[in-house]
Design a protein around this motif. Structure first.
Motif, PDB file in Angstrom:
ATOM      1  N   ASP A 187       0.833  -1.203   0.000  1.00  0.00           N
ATOM      2  CA  ASP A 187       0.000   0.000   0.000  1.00  0.00           C
ATOM      3  C   ASP A 187       0.868   1.254   0.000  1.00  0.00           C
ATOM      4  O   ASP A 187       0.576   2.214  -0.705  1.00  0.00           O
ATOM      5  N   ILE A 188       1.938   1.226   0.783  1.00  0.00           N
ATOM      6  CA  ILE A 188       2.838   2.386   0.822  1.00  0.00           C
ATOM      7  C   ILE A 188       3.549   2.538  -0.522  1.00  0.00           C
ATOM      8  O   ILE A 188       3.722   3.645  -1.018  1.00  0.00           O
ATOM      9  N   GLU A 189       3.926   1.417  -1.132  1.00  0.00           N
ATOM     10  CA  GLU A 189       4.570   1.480  -2.441  1.00  0.00           C
ATOM     11  C   GLU A 189       3.633   2.102  -3.482  1.00  0.00           C
ATOM     12  O   GLU A 189       4.032   2.965  -4.260  1.00  0.00           O
ATOM     13  N   LYS A 190       2.374   1.684  -3.473  1.00  0.00           N
ATOM     14  CA  LYS A 190       1.395   2.254  -4.407  1.00  0.00           C
ATOM     15  C   LYS A 190       1.173   3.736  -4.115  1.00  0.00           C
ATOM     16  O   LYS A 190       1.058   4.545  -5.027  1.00  0.00           O
ATOM     17  N   LEU A 191       1.104   4.073  -2.846  1.00  0.00           N
ATOM     18  CA  LEU A 191       0.944   5.473  -2.452  1.00  0.00           C
ATOM     19  C   LEU A 191       2.139   6.293  -2.935  1.00  0.00           C
ATOM     20  O   LEU A 191       1.978   7.396  -3.453  1.00  0.00           O
TER      21      LEU A 191
ATOM     22  N   ALA B  47       9.995   6.944   4.382  1.00  0.00           N
ATOM     23  CA  ALA B  47      10.782   6.087   5.280  1.00  0.00           C
ATOM     24  C   ALA B  47      10.158   6.075   6.671  1.00  0.00           C
ATOM     25  O   ALA B  47      10.077   5.028   7.319  1.00  0.00           O
ATOM     26  N   ASN B  48       9.694   7.232   7.124  1.00  0.00           N
ATOM     27  CA  ASN B  48       9.026   7.310   8.427  1.00  0.00           C
ATOM     28  C   ASN B  48       7.739   6.488   8.428  1.00  0.00           C
ATOM     29  O   ASN B  48       7.417   5.837   9.416  1.00  0.00           O
ATOM     30  N   MET B  49       6.986   6.558   7.324  1.00  0.00           N
ATOM     31  CA  MET B  49       5.752   5.772   7.247  1.00  0.00           C
ATOM     32  C   MET B  49       6.051   4.284   7.301  1.00  0.00           C
ATOM     33  O   MET B  49       5.342   3.527   7.969  1.00  0.00           O
ATOM     34  N   ILE B  50       7.110   3.844   6.640  1.00  0.00           N
ATOM     35  CA  ILE B  50       7.478   2.432   6.667  1.00  0.00           C
ATOM     36  C   ILE B  50       7.905   2.035   8.076  1.00  0.00           C
ATOM     37  O   ILE B  50       7.542   0.965   8.567  1.00  0.00           O
ATOM     38  N   ALA B  51       8.658   2.911   8.747  1.00  0.00           N
ATOM     39  CA  ALA B  51       9.107   2.617  10.105  1.00  0.00           C
ATOM     40  C   ALA B  51       7.926   2.489  11.071  1.00  0.00           C
ATOM     41  O   ALA B  51       7.980   1.713  12.025  1.00  0.00           O
ATOM     42  N   LYS B  52       6.867   3.235  10.834  1.00  0.00           N
ATOM     43  CA  LYS B  52       5.695   3.209  11.719  1.00  0.00           C
ATOM     44  C   LYS B  52       4.677   2.142  11.308  1.00  0.00           C
ATOM     45  O   LYS B  52       3.641   2.002  11.945  1.00  0.00           O
ATOM     46  N   LEU B  53       4.977   1.409  10.268  1.00  0.00           N
ATOM     47  CA  LEU B  53       4.041   0.445   9.705  1.00  0.00           C
ATOM     48  C   LEU B  53       3.574  -0.592  10.726  1.00  0.00           C
ATOM     49  O   LEU B  53       2.394  -0.916  10.787  1.00  0.00           O
TER      50      LEU B  53
ATOM     51  N   PRO C  65      -1.947   3.472   4.791  1.00  0.00           N
ATOM     52  CA  PRO C  65      -1.429   4.810   4.506  1.00  0.00           C
ATOM     53  C   PRO C  65      -2.364   5.550   3.548  1.00  0.00           C
ATOM     54  O   PRO C  65      -2.959   4.940   2.659  1.00  0.00           O
ATOM     55  N   SER C  66      -2.492   6.851   3.737  1.00  0.00           N
ATOM     56  CA  SER C  66      -3.394   7.632   2.889  1.00  0.00           C
ATOM     57  C   SER C  66      -2.642   8.810   2.274  1.00  0.00           C
ATOM     58  O   SER C  66      -1.639   9.266   2.823  1.00  0.00           O
ATOM     59  N   PRO C  67      -3.139   9.319   1.136  1.00  0.00           N
ATOM     60  CA  PRO C  67      -2.517  10.501   0.535  1.00  0.00           C
ATOM     61  C   PRO C  67      -2.525  11.699   1.482  1.00  0.00           C
ATOM     62  O   PRO C  67      -1.559  12.458   1.522  1.00  0.00           O
ATOM     63  N   ALA C  68      -3.585  11.852   2.257  1.00  0.00           N
ATOM     64  CA  ALA C  68      -3.654  12.983   3.187  1.00  0.00           C
ATOM     65  C   ALA C  68      -2.561  12.877   4.243  1.00  0.00           C
ATOM     66  O   ALA C  68      -1.916  13.872   4.587  1.00  0.00           O
ATOM     67  N   TYR C  69      -2.346  11.677   4.764  1.00  0.00           N
ATOM     68  CA  TYR C  69      -1.297  11.484   5.758  1.00  0.00           C
ATOM     69  C   TYR C  69       0.074  11.747   5.140  1.00  0.00           C
ATOM     70  O   TYR C  69       0.936  12.378   5.752  1.00  0.00           O
TER      71      TYR C  69
END
Length: 166
Positions: free
Chosen positions: A7-11, A42-48, A55-59
């Motif tokens: 999902d993060i990769e697509k985002l 990278a931060n989003m992946i770390a918090k996964l 994950p969302s575009p707004a975030y």
């Protein structure tokens, strides 16, 4: 976890360009903008592993914007540090070098050529707004078009200039 990583990769694929443009407008530097966007993901992946929400575009926009603002704040702090105990003679000359002047002139020439290449209505609206500092309503009155057409012309001119100057 692998599904959320996808999902993060697509985002990333969907939002990377928009986020880089947003951050570049904030920090004023393409390289820094790329670094900030990379750090946001990278931060989003770390918090996964800590969050169950996808994950969302707004975030992603919020995270990138906050990192960009943090970068500006940190740069301001670094520039505010005083040079204690140094003599004025040891401070570098603030005048641009001849090479920098040549580079600035070259960049200005590129910008002016890109502005000149804009379609006439876009160019006129852009110049009236960004150079002569007229409001959208003043430009609409002067050009005899609607305020929304003025806004659209300026946005399109900025996009054209961004593409031309890359």
């Amino acid at each position: 976890m692998a599904a959320r990583l996808l999902d993060i990769e697509k985002l990333y694929e969907a939002e990377h360009g928009r986020l880089r443009s947003l951050v570049r407008r904030i920090v004023g530097n393409s390289t820094t903008a790329e670094d900030v966007v990379q750090q946001a993901f990278a931060n989003m992946i770390a918090k996964l592993h800590r969050h169950d929400l996808p994950p969302s575009p707004a975030y992603a926009r919020m995270a990138a914007r906050n990192l960009a603002l943090n970068h500006l704040r940190d740069m301001k702090r670094r520039s505010a540090v005083e040079i204690a105990g140094s003599d004025v003679e040891h401070v570098a000359d603030g005048q641009p070098t001849p090479e920098a002047i040549a580079l600035y002139r070259s960049e200005l020439r590129r910008l002016l050529e890109a502005i000149a290449a804009l379609p006439p209505r876009r160019r006129e609206a852009f110049v009236l707004n960004r150079i002569e500092d007229l409001s959208y309503d003043e430009i609409a009155d002067r050009m005899g078009i609607s305020r929304n057409t003025v806004i659209s012309s300026i946005v399109n001119a900025l996009a054209d200039l961004d593409r031309a100057l890359r």
